[in-house]
Scaffold this motif. Structure first.
Motif, PDB file in Angstrom:
ATOM      1  N   ALA B 114       0.842  -1.205   0.000  1.00  0.00           N
ATOM      2  CA  ALA B 114       0.000   0.000   0.000  1.00  0.00           C
ATOM      3  C   ALA B 114       0.877   1.255   0.000  1.00  0.00           C
ATOM      4  N   ILE B 116       3.726   1.688  -1.447  1.00  0.00           N
ATOM      5  CA  ILE B 116       4.322   2.014  -2.740  1.00  0.00           C
ATOM      6  C   ILE B 116       3.304   2.085  -3.879  1.00  0.00           C
ATOM      7  N   TYR B 117       2.237   1.284  -3.804  1.00  0.00           N
ATOM      8  CA  TYR B 117       1.269   1.315  -4.907  1.00  0.00           C
ATOM      9  C   TYR B 117      -0.113   1.838  -4.510  1.00  0.00           C
ATOM     10  N   GLY B 118      -0.306   2.149  -3.246  1.00  0.00           N
ATOM     11  CA  GLY B 118      -1.604   2.645  -2.809  1.00  0.00           C
ATOM     12  C   GLY B 118      -1.680   4.153  -2.899  1.00  0.00           C
ATOM     13  N   SER B 119      -2.680   4.709  -2.247  1.00  0.00           N
ATOM     14  CA  SER B 119      -2.823   6.161  -2.268  1.00  0.00           C
ATOM     15  C   SER B 119      -1.604   6.789  -1.611  1.00  0.00           C
ATOM     16  N   ALA B 194      -1.377  -4.290 -11.143  1.00  0.00           N
ATOM     17  CA  ALA B 194      -1.480  -3.634  -9.842  1.00  0.00           C
ATOM     18  C   ALA B 194      -2.945  -3.470  -9.432  1.00  0.00           C
ATOM     19  N   GLY B 195      -3.820  -3.238 -10.402  1.00  0.00           N
ATOM     20  CA  GLY B 195      -5.240  -3.112 -10.091  1.00  0.00           C
ATOM     21  C   GLY B 195      -5.791  -4.412  -9.534  1.00  0.00           C
ATOM     22  N   LEU B 196      -5.430  -5.516 -10.135  1.00  0.00           N
ATOM     23  CA  LEU B 196      -5.893  -6.819  -9.651  1.00  0.00           C
ATOM     24  C   LEU B 196      -5.439  -7.049  -8.216  1.00  0.00           C
ATOM     25  N   PHE B 199      -7.144  -4.531  -5.680  1.00  0.00           N
ATOM     26  CA  PHE B 199      -8.535  -4.865  -5.379  1.00  0.00           C
ATOM     27  C   PHE B 199      -8.613  -6.007  -4.386  1.00  0.00           C
ATOM     28  N   PHE B 202      -7.139  -4.567  -0.946  1.00  0.00           N
ATOM     29  CA  PHE B 202      -7.857  -3.472  -0.305  1.00  0.00           C
ATOM     30  C   PHE B 202      -9.326  -3.797  -0.067  1.00  0.00           C
ATOM     31  N   GLN B 204     -11.796  -4.908  -2.186  1.00  0.00           N
ATOM     32  CA  GLN B 204     -12.843  -4.761  -3.199  1.00  0.00           C
ATOM     33  C   GLN B 204     -13.356  -6.119  -3.683  1.00  0.00           C
ATOM     34  N   PHE B 205     -12.578  -7.155  -3.453  1.00  0.00           N
ATOM     35  CA  PHE B 205     -13.004  -8.486  -3.890  1.00  0.00           C
ATOM     36  C   PHE B 205     -13.785  -9.231  -2.818  1.00  0.00           C
ATOM     37  N   ARG B 207     -16.726 -10.590  -0.915  1.00  0.00           N
ATOM     38  CA  ARG B 207     -18.060 -10.923  -1.417  1.00  0.00           C
ATOM     39  C   ARG B 207     -18.123 -10.941  -2.940  1.00  0.00           C
ATOM     40  N   VAL B 208     -16.992 -10.885  -3.619  1.00  0.00           N
ATOM     41  CA  VAL B 208     -17.017 -10.924  -5.078  1.00  0.00           C
ATOM     42  C   VAL B 208     -16.201 -12.114  -5.578  1.00  0.00           C
ATOM     43  N   VAL B 209     -14.916 -12.099  -5.273  1.00  0.00           N
ATOM     44  CA  VAL B 209     -14.065 -13.200  -5.718  1.00  0.00           C
ATOM     45  C   VAL B 209     -13.699 -14.056  -4.515  1.00  0.00           C
TER      46      VAL B 209
END
Lengths: 232, 232
Positions: B114, B116-119, B194-196, B199, B202, B204-205, B207-209
């Motif tokens: 997070a 290095i690649y997060g907000s 990086a998006g994968l 997600f 952080f 976002q996955f 209840r999804v994946v």
DNA sequence: TGTACATCAGTGAACGCGCGTTCACTGATGTAC
DNA sequence: TGTACATCAGTGAACGCGCGTTCACTGATGTAC
């Protein structure tokens, strides 16, 4: 009638909105970590303890902002899709239009975007209220692919056997009516879209990508391809 | 000889390392925003002002951690590629191996990822020292695609005319020897990778994946396809 | 319509907390002669 | 080898700051009779 409100009730609605607006302004200026109840109160000319009449804690205020941000980016996506649809755009053009709208929203509201798609705010865990609003963008993308599937169909490679059960489950859970290949690609594409936007927003494209509009449009078009949207 | 060090110099090296280790531990436990010099000093049994003998400010300590994190994830990527290469893997398998190594590193070091690649950390701006280490993962991916290009070649659609100049520039800047089509796809793929990971990391996955390993491997394989790596 | 009481927004002081950074200091390690 | 001085790690106190949250209170708005 419930539309006629007493002074108290009207004031409460207005002040609640003013608090959220000011909080959003601070969020935009400084980021979520710097958002403080005291600063919001100060800016509003209130005493900090007064905010507790409206939000029981700082976290509740943050939650309200998160829900608003999800709704705001969701509306941006839905409206872009509706405009594309009204212009009789094909699925692929609708897809790109929605991707571009999401990116435009992110560039306009970088800290709000970071709040919902960036690293989690330390010590804060999103409550269940955020689940509905959080899925509006995703649902818009699903709708486009579904329309394409029901129209000319999708061009997708077969799923590896190992992924099929998961893809079938995901389809049943939130993407009914799509072929499982499409669901799997769609979820990946959604994360990848966020990756493209995050990299631009968070500075990873500095000294790397210069013509970002063109680059993004191309990447979004390629993503449309990976979810099986036909070219014509 | 410069290898024989006085007690002072050896102590300095050890204490500097101990400070970074403790800071990394706190980072892992609480995230970057909660990283404080005072807490690190407390844990080390020092007085907070003593840290200023080693790092002139909190930001300098953060920068050191960022550089270390970039190096660490870069090494993970490079080693995975070297292993795949030693096993005579084809470019596509090397690509997937590197993607999986990057994801594994991220799952093991979520807060460092997070960082290095997060907000971006509020109020902190990365200095130039981070540029080199930051590009190790990207360079590894470039190397794989270059090897494939020089071997059997790449399978890539033509570039839209609007993107060609930018793709040519990017190629000259950091991906010499690749066809511009590959450079453009590669940069997008890197952000999408990086998006994968983001997600998943952080939330976002949620209840999804569910079957995330399988899902990721599939997505990484698809990414290999988008950068033109041949199937066989 | 008027009055008595209940509700509730906003106040101001306080609690307890942790932070980054500075500064004059002590005492141990290193160096030049 | 021994001594005088320079260097530097670490101390402890202090400065000034901002934060979230609680609590007893005042005074205005709303409600029941």
């Amino acid at each position: 009638m419930s539309t006629v409100r007493g002074a108290r009730e009207r004031a409460r609605i207005e002040v609640t909105a003013a608090i959220k607006d000011e909080a959003r302004r601070m969020l935009a200026a400084e980021g979520a970590a710097k958002l403080s109840l005291r600063a919001v109160a100060r800016e509003l000319g209130m005493v900090s303890s007064a905010l507790y009449r409206y939000f029981p804690s700082r976290d509740e205020l943050l939650t309200a902002l998160i829900v608003d941000a999800y709704d705001s980016i969701g509306v941006a996506a839905e409206e872009a899709d509706a405009r594309a649809l009204a212009a009789a755009a094909l699925p692929r053009a609708r897809w790109v239009a929605v991707c571009e709208a999401v990116r435009a929203w992110a560039l306009e509201h970088p800290h709000e975007y970071a709040l919902i798609y960036g690293s989690p705010v330390p010590g804060y865990s999103a409550p269940v209220d955020t689940v509905g609003p959080a899925s509006r963008v995703g649902n818009t993308l699903i709708g486009i692919v579904r329309a394409a599937y029901e129209g000319r169909g999708l061009a997708l490679p077969p799923l590896p056997a190992a992924l099929r059960p998961e893809a079938v489950r995901m389809t049943a859970d939130f993407a009914q009516g799509l072929p499982p290949e499409a669901t799997a690609s769609l979820v990946a594409a959604w994360a990848q879209l966020a990756g493209l936007i995050s990299f631009e927003l968070f500075g990873q494209f500095n000294r790397v990508v210069e013509d970002r509009d063109t680059f993004f449009t191309h990447a979004a078009t390629q993503l449309a391809h990976t979810v099986g949207l036909p070219t014509t």
